[in-house]
Scaffold this motif. Structure first.
Motif, PDB file in Angstrom:
ATOM      1  N   TYR A  89       0.953  -1.144  -0.146  1.00 49.24           N
ATOM      2  CA  TYR A  89      -0.100   0.048  -0.037  1.00 49.24           C
ATOM      3  C   TYR A  89       0.599   1.260   0.046  1.00 49.24           C
ATOM      4  O   TYR A  89       0.697   2.064  -0.769  1.00 49.24           O
ATOM      5  CB  TYR A  89      -0.868  -0.123   1.296  1.00 49.24           C
ATOM      6  N   ARG A  90       1.998   1.322   1.144  1.00 45.45           N
ATOM      7  CA  ARG A  90       2.694   2.654   0.980  1.00 45.45           C
ATOM      8  C   ARG A  90       3.563   2.670  -0.465  1.00 45.45           C
ATOM      9  O   ARG A  90       3.731   3.737  -0.837  1.00 45.45           O
ATOM     10  CB  ARG A  90       3.729   2.248   2.179  1.00 45.45           C
ATOM     11  N   GLU A  91       4.093   1.528  -1.037  1.00 41.97           N
ATOM     12  CA  GLU A  91       4.873   1.665  -2.248  1.00 41.97           C
ATOM     13  C   GLU A  91       3.933   2.231  -3.135  1.00 41.97           C
ATOM     14  O   GLU A  91       4.402   2.971  -4.081  1.00 41.97           O
ATOM     15  CB  GLU A  91       5.288   0.331  -2.603  1.00 41.97           C
ATOM     16  N   ILE A  92       2.660   1.611  -3.280  1.00 37.58           N
ATOM     17  CA  ILE A  92       1.751   2.056  -4.272  1.00 37.58           C
ATOM     18  C   ILE A  92       1.353   3.688  -4.372  1.00 37.58           C
ATOM     19  O   ILE A  92       1.474   4.261  -5.212  1.00 37.58           O
ATOM     20  CB  ILE A  92       0.525   1.281  -4.410  1.00 37.58           C
ATOM     21  N   THR A  94       3.514   6.017  -2.845  1.00 37.84           N
ATOM     22  CA  THR A  94       4.533   6.622  -2.639  1.00 37.84           C
ATOM     23  C   THR A  94       4.734   6.741  -4.246  1.00 37.84           C
ATOM     24  O   THR A  94       5.169   7.943  -4.769  1.00 37.84           O
ATOM     25  CB  THR A  94       5.737   6.147  -2.149  1.00 37.84           C
ATOM     26  N   SER A  95       4.466   5.776  -5.359  1.00 38.92           N
ATOM     27  CA  SER A  95       4.659   5.904  -6.518  1.00 38.92           C
ATOM     28  C   SER A  95       3.865   6.932  -7.392  1.00 38.92           C
ATOM     29  O   SER A  95       4.216   7.060  -8.497  1.00 38.92           O
ATOM     30  CB  SER A  95       4.450   4.326  -7.256  1.00 38.92           C
ATOM     31  N   LEU A  96       2.747   7.420  -6.779  1.00 36.41           N
ATOM     32  CA  LEU A  96       2.028   8.253  -7.186  1.00 36.41           C
ATOM     33  C   LEU A  96       2.701   9.797  -7.368  1.00 36.41           C
ATOM     34  O   LEU A  96       2.325  10.565  -8.212  1.00 36.41           O
ATOM     35  CB  LEU A  96       0.858   8.507  -6.487  1.00 36.41           C
ATOM     36  N   GLY A  97       3.824   9.882  -6.886  1.00 35.98           N
ATOM     37  CA  GLY A  97       4.800  11.125  -6.931  1.00 35.98           C
ATOM     38  C   GLY A  97       4.354  12.244  -6.204  1.00 35.98           C
ATOM     39  O   GLY A  97       3.606  12.318  -5.310  1.00 35.98           O
TER      40      GLY A  97
END
Length: 97
Positions: A89-92, A94-97
């Motif tokens: 969840y955190r990686e997803i 964070t990947s939003l920019g």
């Protein structure tokens, strides 16, 4: 392994034979284990769903086959949610920019 939340409801047939439900659960646990997965938690619930299971399977195709096998028994209907653990969840997010 991928985690899934299974929302489970008895069909009319399953409700009529509810006393057999624990045996069916044991058979489902063995069936999923034979497919390389496992039950992590199982709950009898009140409200919209009769039962909830937290399961793991090697991939979506294995879990789809397992859910279809449950359906062919005629005692339950399932809805399956793919679950992402907190780190994913955190990686997803964070990947939003």
């Amino acid at each position: 392994m991928t985690t899934y939340i299974m929302l489970i409801n008895w069909t009319e047939q399953g409700a009529k034979n509810v006393r057999e439900s624990p045996k069916r659960l044991d058979a489902a646990k063995k069936q999923l284990a034979d497919m390389g997965g496992s039950f992590k938690a199982f709950y009898l619930t009140m409200g919209e769903c009769d039962m909830v299971a937290v399961v793991e399977a090697p991939d979506d195709a294995v879990l789809a086959r397992f859910a279809l096998m449950l359906a062919t028994g005629g005692s339950v209907r399932t809805r399956t949610l793919k679950a992402f653990p907190e780190f994913a969840y955190r990686e997803i997010i964070t990947s939003l920019g």
